[in-house]
Design an enzyme around this catalytic site. Structure first.
Site, PDB file in Angstrom:
ATOM      1  N   GLY A 195       0.842  -1.198   0.000  1.00 53.53           N
ATOM      2  CA  GLY A 195       0.000   0.000   0.000  1.00 53.53           C
ATOM      3  C   GLY A 195       0.872   1.240   0.000  1.00 53.53           C
ATOM      4  O   GLY A 195       1.902   1.273   0.669  1.00 53.53           O
ATOM      5  N   ARG A 243       0.566  -4.978  -5.640  1.00 54.37           N
ATOM      6  CA  ARG A 243       0.778  -6.260  -4.962  1.00 54.37           C
ATOM      7  C   ARG A 243       1.067  -7.276  -6.065  1.00 54.37           C
ATOM      8  O   ARG A 243       0.441  -7.278  -7.113  1.00 54.37           O
ATOM      9  CB  ARG A 243      -0.456  -6.651  -4.151  1.00 54.37           C
ATOM     10  CG  ARG A 243      -0.799  -5.607  -3.095  1.00 54.37           C
ATOM     11  CD  ARG A 243      -1.835  -6.069  -2.103  1.00 54.37           C
ATOM     12  NE  ARG A 243      -2.434  -4.909  -1.446  1.00 54.37           N
ATOM     13  CZ  ARG A 243      -1.901  -4.281  -0.406  1.00 54.37           C
ATOM     14  NH1 ARG A 243      -0.783  -4.698   0.122  1.00 54.37           N
ATOM     15  NH2 ARG A 243      -2.486  -3.215   0.120  1.00 54.37           N
ATOM     16  N   ASP A 299       5.568  -5.131   5.896  1.00 57.35           N
ATOM     17  CA  ASP A 299       6.126  -6.464   6.162  1.00 57.35           C
ATOM     18  C   ASP A 299       5.979  -7.417   4.970  1.00 57.35           C
ATOM     19  O   ASP A 299       6.858  -8.225   4.707  1.00 57.35           O
ATOM     20  CB  ASP A 299       5.573  -7.064   7.465  1.00 57.35           C
ATOM     21  CG  ASP A 299       4.062  -7.060   7.504  1.00 57.35           C
ATOM     22  OD1 ASP A 299       3.433  -6.672   6.492  1.00 57.35           O
ATOM     23  OD2 ASP A 299       3.508  -7.444   8.544  1.00 57.35           O
ATOM     24  N   THR A 346       4.628   2.566   5.587  1.00 57.15           N
ATOM     25  CA  THR A 346       3.233   2.125   5.694  1.00 57.15           C
ATOM     26  C   THR A 346       2.538   3.034   6.685  1.00 57.15           C
ATOM     27  O   THR A 346       3.136   3.429   7.681  1.00 57.15           O
ATOM     28  CB  THR A 346       3.124   0.658   6.176  1.00 57.15           C
ATOM     29  OG1 THR A 346       1.792   0.449   6.678  1.00 57.15           O
ATOM     30  CG2 THR A 346       4.084   0.361   7.315  1.00 57.15           C
ATOM     31  N   ASP A 359       0.283   2.285   8.718  1.00 59.05           N
ATOM     32  CA  ASP A 359      -0.246   1.585   9.894  1.00 59.05           C
ATOM     33  C   ASP A 359       0.677   1.587  11.105  1.00 59.05           C
ATOM     34  O   ASP A 359       0.233   1.313  12.219  1.00 59.05           O
ATOM     35  CB  ASP A 359      -0.580   0.134   9.522  1.00 59.05           C
ATOM     36  CG  ASP A 359      -1.783   0.051   8.602  1.00 59.05           C
ATOM     37  OD1 ASP A 359      -2.613   0.982   8.629  1.00 59.05           O
ATOM     38  OD2 ASP A 359      -1.892  -0.930   7.846  1.00 59.05           O
ATOM     39  N   ASP A 403       2.742  -0.542  12.056  1.00 61.83           N
ATOM     40  CA  ASP A 403       2.719  -1.830  12.748  1.00 61.83           C
ATOM     41  C   ASP A 403       3.991  -2.639  12.506  1.00 61.83           C
ATOM     42  O   ASP A 403       3.986  -3.859  12.600  1.00 61.83           O
ATOM     43  CB  ASP A 403       1.487  -2.638  12.316  1.00 61.83           C
ATOM     44  CG  ASP A 403       1.409  -2.812  10.812  1.00 61.83           C
ATOM     45  OD1 ASP A 403       2.268  -2.259  10.090  1.00 61.83           O
ATOM     46  OD2 ASP A 403       0.489  -3.494  10.342  1.00 61.83           O
ATOM     47  N   ARG A 429      -5.881  -2.434  10.280  1.00 61.42           N
ATOM     48  CA  ARG A 429      -6.550  -3.718  10.204  1.00 61.42           C
ATOM     49  C   ARG A 429      -6.108  -4.628  11.352  1.00 61.42           C
ATOM     50  O   ARG A 429      -6.891  -5.337  11.927  1.00 61.42           O
ATOM     51  CB  ARG A 429      -6.239  -4.380   8.857  1.00 61.42           C
ATOM     52  CG  ARG A 429      -7.464  -5.048   8.258  1.00 61.42           C
ATOM     53  CD  ARG A 429      -7.277  -5.426   6.810  1.00 61.42           C
ATOM     54  NE  ARG A 429      -7.612  -4.327   5.916  1.00 61.42           N
ATOM     55  CZ  ARG A 429      -7.669  -4.460   4.583  1.00 61.42           C
ATOM     56  NH1 ARG A 429      -7.384  -5.599   4.005  1.00 61.42           N
ATOM     57  NH2 ARG A 429      -8.007  -3.427   3.836  1.00 61.42           N
TER      58      ARG A 429
END
Lengths: 346, 346, 346, 346
Positions: C36, C97, C128, C151, C153, C155, C197
């Site tokens: 993303g 992707r 990741d 990213t 996120d 995370d 997510r």
């Protein structure tokens, strides 16, 4: 972009620099904000209060719209009380929807409060529901009322634009621009839902200004399969991504449109639902200017003896229409605007 | 807020949904941006190219304004070439000021390039200087030209607003809002200089929308001692801070005003000079809508056989004026706007 | 606000001003963005390319992530090619992707392209999933790879922050601020869904910075009835409105939370779902600085002979962790952050 | 990007989730904001008041800094009084510079007010000047004081960042981005002056994040002729425009740099002076998070018996330094940051 012929021009239009004489002999006016809040309401209240002060009148601020008028939540406010609010979203006077006002007893009590506070005229800032309340006050109690159009939806007859509309469009447009970044890099199809339960004004202007591929509004039927096919064709024509604007009043909303497209062409779609975010934020320049001009005009129109009308702007000139017209007549999205959005998305 | 009577309405005005017939028999048009860049120029170029494509015409994009026309920096551009630029500030076609264009030889060479590229009509997006260049092309070589008003200054006769103006106002307004935060907490007197060498349009609208205490523009003389005294009075009346907007064309600019005030009342003043920041940024919704409408109209007007005119918007309707009027006639700040700003700053 | 003890500090940490010697003898490196997109990826690419040029290396830009590496969509890019992109959202190198990369044959083809282009080392900017692809390349083909965390996120294990996270937080925060305006004027309960997510980093920071009443994240179970009761209590305590932040990965999302609350306490709730809007927009200063520092460090680490690691920042110092750790270890929302958000919402 | 070794790590560092015990036996604390206002001060005040309430303490809010403490402008404030301010610029408690506090008599009177109000500890949010005032209170009257770093300049020893700095950087960066638009279209050389009388932290970070060509700060001598030559070379290398960031404390400021460059290479330069605009605006997420964390920590540190220290954040961990260090030691721009900005501008 609405053209004057879409609007009521039979009534009086006049240049903005009214020669103001206090023919109505006012000494004290009231002001309230009602219905859904809209960015620029504070600027309108400021303009009402300061114009009144400039002409030697006092102003009573009423909190929580007709609810507060019914409950007597009111008090004198002066020019300093409205300092430093022109840039604030929401409304310092607060707003609410009123059940009490629906009943004759409720309105009687509100009228009594106005008498008690010796209010000679009332400025009501809001949308068509609010103007119905104001109209009843004028009709039943002979109280002078002027409406000022304050709603993000821009669905009021008698004015090119309503206070708050430009800010809501800008907020939604910023969101579209952000999708455009990611759309150009990675994803394909975005469906974004904007406000507009009965009218597609926000949706169409956002589509035009945002360069969206499609726009779905309550006023126009749309065949979602045809829309999906068009999206597919445009991707084949070389578009890296497609942005589809959906007014909340379009049947099924953004979620409905997204699944229909996904089902038809098998491409994943990404949904954003902006919701009440569009009501907030500091008003953009145009909303503050409009609010300032109309707030001033409303006060001066009360002084000139006008009542039971809304003051709007048509073709950059003041325009007065009977309050009743604001809910009995419709202002829909124009063909020109809708067609230009379509034409330029090729 | 300019009223139609300030503007040329003797000419033709027409609804926006032109019935377009290619009476001029065009097959290929050119487009360039010229003079100082303005946010929304890209949206105008996009509208020209896509409207042309919609009607079956080709478009030649000319880089760096009349400079590039003189040098032959041009090439065919299609609908995909203007994708994803509607939200970008500046101009992808670039712009420049041209010395060569001042000479008959320079223009002859530009006209030759247009002939070589078989360009039947030209859309020039810029200000009055650019329109003088366009007018000479029409007069000397019979080339069809339409002007589109693109300048942040909004000083063009024949249109209520120019493309880029609304964005420049919003940028300056954001700056004023920031001063308001610190003014309410700590400091006292701010002087902020905005663009406007010959006209105070930006300054007055920013003052009105920003709730400024004073506004100084080239069109109106102002006694700085009186301004200083008024600032002092307003602080005594309870204002926590004073914001003074100065157009760059006001004699002495912000620095001059600041020292005069400081000298007179002994209070420290804080100066901000925004400069070219106001030229940049993503165009606000209104500038993109205006650019889209006028870009479309310019192309369709060329097809309808018009030439040597600028297309603007007056009272939300299209308005065509001879290019010559854009520099021989003036559009000054209106009394209404100026007075409302003053009235509401009490 | 994550504390170093949450993170891998066993590895090497070093000051940022690496003494760079090209011990690996590199002449040409490659760079790609994958997964993303995130705001700041362009700034990272710019830093890689310019640092390489500064040290006398060439750079090959690979388009559309591993997909483009598989297909050989690549070419030399220099310092001028990355001019004027530091402020752009999305990624100019595009991202995707890749299915092909999942197969040994796919990776073989990618490795072949790298050999053909004489690329001695590769910088992979992504999350990741992208690092798994990079790790395979290092393991199977001995190609030097360095990961840069990109990213929204946040995370990723091994770095306090990922590139794009700060911008996503700011975008969501702006939305919360807008709700606050209207919440103070009119409405009561807002539920706003933000990205995340698997992790609640965005949600918790937005809740803390936005002064939200509640925050629901995937990492923490929450009893929606208890949340509803707390909202009701806070309204009784005098709060004019309640804002509830929900990470998309919380079971049921915003819609689920909204109906549960509505059912429990009978108050209407308003839902906003921001979606991919959070991926776009010009990166905020912090993301650009982080991207610049890590992009530079990645290039210099390749020169220093490092491979199969991600470079992140922990406690404002560079931190290198094996790529493998980024998906085998977890970085969850910390108690401190979560608890402070709760504590300050009283 | 400052590295821990630039800062005082000899002192105690501790994880943020303090085990709080009210060892000091506090019942009531005071809070004030002092010196120049900074975005995020409101968030810090909110955190102090709500953390106190959470632990069962009362809070006295003191208006206009030490000035108001001297004059006794103070009163109890509770969690609801700090509602809806986390997003506001400026400071609701107001701030001022105090002459009275310079004298022993002035401080005696302030101490007396604190006794009268039974204030057991005081949180002072401000810069080094404010901390000198706080230190005297601790030394002379044994009153517990904790400093919280609130200043846009980020020039305080003992913390990586100060509250307000990130917002000031973002505001200046937005201005740079706007110049970039017009620079890419038309103009050539821009000189923009940002705040920073004694330190170049804002300037260097804006230069790094904005991709500026040059940065001039008070800490580093610079040869303007060499700068001018470099600008000329970079234009020859193909750069369409050059942006030069100047801290206000660099000798001659932006105007000086602009004329030197103009004189040397004959190209026109455009100057923007942002001034106090950088103090205002809604705080960005990072400033709100920092303010929330430090406001909480200050209150809990008072409870834990700490005094005469400032609480900052180093490497994302809490860091306590003697107040005295904040003005006796310097935190300059780091080489890493400065060099990276230079390296990436090639």
């Amino acid at each position: 972009m609405t053209t004057p012929n879409d609007l009521d021009l039979s009534g009086e239009r006049q240049a903005k620099n009214l020669q103001v004489e206090n023919v109505a002999g006012l000494r004290r006016i009231g002001v309230l904000t009602s219905g859904g809040d809209a960015p620029g309401m504070n600027a309108a209240v400021r303009a009402v209060v300061r114009t009144a002060a400039f002409h030697g009148l006092e102003t009573v601020g009423i909190r929580r719209g007709f609810n507060g008028l019914h409950d007597g939540e009111m008090g004198l406010i002066g020019p300093r009380d409205v300092a430093n609010i022109i840039q604030r979203g929401g409304t310092r006077l607060l707003t609410a929807r009123s059940q009490a006002w629906m009943t004759p007893e409720g309105r009687a009590q509100g009228a009594e409060h106005l008498r008690h506070w010796e209010v000679d005229g009332l400025v009501v800032i809001g949308g068509d529901g609010s103007f119905q309340g104001a109209h009843l006050l004028a009709q039943e109690y002979g109280i002078r009322v002027i409406g000022v159009p304050g709603t993000i939806d821009n669905d009021l007859y008698g004015t090119d634009y309503t206070i708050g509309y430009h800010t809501a469009v800008q907020t939604a447009l910023d969101a579209v621009d952000r999708l455009r970044d990611t759309g150009a890099s990675h994803e394909r199809i975005f469906v974004i839902e904007v406000m507009g339960r009965h009218a597609g004004h926000i949706a169409v202007e956002v589509a035009l200004a945002g360069g969206a591929e499609e726009v779905l509004v309550p006023e126009r039927p749309a065949d979602l399969e045809a829309v999906a096919d068009e999206v597919q064709r445009s991707i084949k024509r070389g578009k890296t991504s497609s942005i589809i604007i959906v007014a909340e009043g379009f049947p099924g909303g953004a979620e409905g449109a997204a699944s229909a497209i996904n089902e038809r062409i098998g491409e994943e779609t990404r949904v954003s639902i902006l919701g009440h975010i569009q009501r907030g934020g500091s008003p953009v320049a145009r909303d503050r200017v409009l609010a300032s001009v109309l707030g001033r005009a409303a006060t001066e129109a009360l002084m000139a003896g006008r009542s039971d009308v809304m003051v709007g702007e048509v073709g950059h000139m003041l325009n007065f229409v009977p309050l009743e017209h604001t809910w009995t007549r419709r202002k829909d999205v124009t063909d020109t605007q809708y067609d230009t959005a379509k034409l330029l998305s090729i």
